[in-house]
Design an enzyme around this catalytic site. Sequence first.
Site, PDB file in Angstrom:
ATOM      1  CB  SER A  84      -3.842  -6.933   4.525  1.00 25.60           C
ATOM      2  OG  SER A  84      -3.607  -5.644   4.020  1.00 25.60           O
ATOM      3  CE  LYS A 121     -13.127  -7.850   2.722  1.00 25.38           C
ATOM      4  NZ  LYS A 121     -11.981  -7.182   2.108  1.00 25.38           N
ATOM      5  NE  ARG A 141      -2.556  -7.230  -4.571  1.00 21.45           N
ATOM      6  CZ  ARG A 141      -3.349  -7.425  -3.542  1.00 21.45           C
ATOM      7  NH1 ARG A 141      -2.835  -7.797  -2.390  1.00 21.45           N
ATOM      8  NH2 ARG A 141      -4.650  -7.269  -3.641  1.00 21.45           N
ATOM      9  CG  HIS A 160      -1.896  -1.084   1.338  1.00 19.45           C
ATOM     10  ND1 HIS A 160      -1.963  -1.933   2.420  1.00 19.45           N
ATOM     11  CD2 HIS A 160      -2.878  -1.472   0.486  1.00 19.45           C
ATOM     12  CE1 HIS A 160      -2.962  -2.793   2.240  1.00 19.45           C
ATOM     13  NE2 HIS A 160      -3.525  -2.552   1.067  1.00 19.45           N
TER      14      HIS A 160
HETATM   15  P1  ADP Z   1      -9.542  -4.426  -0.583  1.00 25.97           P
HETATM   16  O1  ADP Z   1     -10.304  -5.198   0.437  1.00 25.97           O
HETATM   17  O2  ADP Z   1     -10.295  -3.302  -1.202  1.00 25.97           O
HETATM   18  O3  ADP Z   1      -8.810  -5.254  -1.611  1.00 25.97           O
HETATM   19  P2  ADP Z   1      -6.940  -3.887   0.490  1.00 25.97           P
HETATM   20  O4  ADP Z   1      -6.597  -3.107   1.702  1.00 25.97           O
HETATM   21  O5  ADP Z   1      -6.561  -5.328   0.471  1.00 25.97           O
HETATM   22  O6  ADP Z   1      -8.471  -3.682   0.311  1.00 25.97           O
HETATM   23  O7  ADP Z   1      -6.335  -3.196  -0.793  1.00 25.97           O
HETATM   24  C1  ADP Z   1      -6.556  -1.847  -1.085  1.00 25.97           C
HETATM   25  C2  ADP Z   1      -5.921  -1.539  -2.431  1.00 25.97           C
HETATM   26  O8  ADP Z   1      -4.516  -1.740  -2.333  1.00 25.97           O
HETATM   27  C3  ADP Z   1      -6.384  -2.437  -3.579  1.00 25.97           C
HETATM   28  O9  ADP Z   1      -6.386  -1.663  -4.761  1.00 25.97           O
HETATM   29  C4  ADP Z   1      -5.320  -3.478  -3.656  1.00 25.97           C
HETATM   30  O10 ADP Z   1      -5.229  -4.008  -4.965  1.00 25.97           O
HETATM   31  C5  ADP Z   1      -4.107  -2.643  -3.331  1.00 25.97           C
HETATM   32  N1  ADP Z   1      -3.014  -3.453  -2.799  1.00 25.97           N
HETATM   33  C6  ADP Z   1      -3.018  -4.267  -1.733  1.00 25.97           C
HETATM   34  N2  ADP Z   1      -1.808  -4.847  -1.555  1.00 25.97           N
HETATM   35  C7  ADP Z   1      -1.023  -4.376  -2.560  1.00 25.97           C
HETATM   36  C8  ADP Z   1       0.321  -4.623  -2.970  1.00 25.97           C
HETATM   37  N3  ADP Z   1       1.113  -5.485  -2.324  1.00 25.97           N
HETATM   38  N4  ADP Z   1       0.782  -3.962  -4.041  1.00 25.97           N
HETATM   39  C9  ADP Z   1      -0.030  -3.124  -4.721  1.00 25.97           C
HETATM   40  N5  ADP Z   1      -1.299  -2.860  -4.419  1.00 25.97           N
HETATM   41  C10 ADP Z   1      -1.799  -3.475  -3.348  1.00 25.97           C
END
Ligand code: ADP
Length: 173
Positions: A133, A46, A95, A22
Amino acid sequence: MSARRRTLAVFPGSFDPITNGHVDIIARGLQVFDEVTVAILQNLEKRPLFTTEERVELIREAYRGEKRVTVDTFSGLLVDYAVGKGASVIVRGLRAISDFEYEFQMALMNRRLDHRIETVFMMPAEQYSYLSSRLVKEVFQLGGDVRGLVPPAVERKLRDKYGRQATAKPRRA
Ligand code: ADP
């Protein structure tokens, strides 16, 4: 020439917790937009590890002193939230191919709901392209080292939550 309007981008997600993936996307966002608001979705379905307040605090801590990054929470339609904030862009991280289908659907649905908001996808550095995450939480719970994968405050908070001491540095492959 009139002064250019500031471009605010919203970066929505669960951030349970924020990872260096992030952080990488936020840094890229700041290169293109004037401000990035990290917007934590309050999703009743969730079952998060960290409360919304904890997630807000962890992100604040990672960006203390960086005025161009703000943290907020929202519920309901993302486009309504973005318009209310005066944002014109939604930033999402991409990703792998596996992210694509869902993100594509969401982006087109959001465009249909409000064509004034543009979704912009950004690719993280390769070393974060496998990071999520969920994986961080799993690895930590199983005793693995997550340093370098999350901001230091997140690593500390994980240790607090699970009552664990710092582990030795990970071995090189
Ligand atoms: P969600 O539940 O909306 O997927 P996340 O917190 O998992 O929420 O992700 C928020 C955003 O960050 C999404 O666009 C996700 O694709 C992006 N994201 C999460 N991890 C990574 C990463 N390692 N690299 C790039 N983008 C990421």
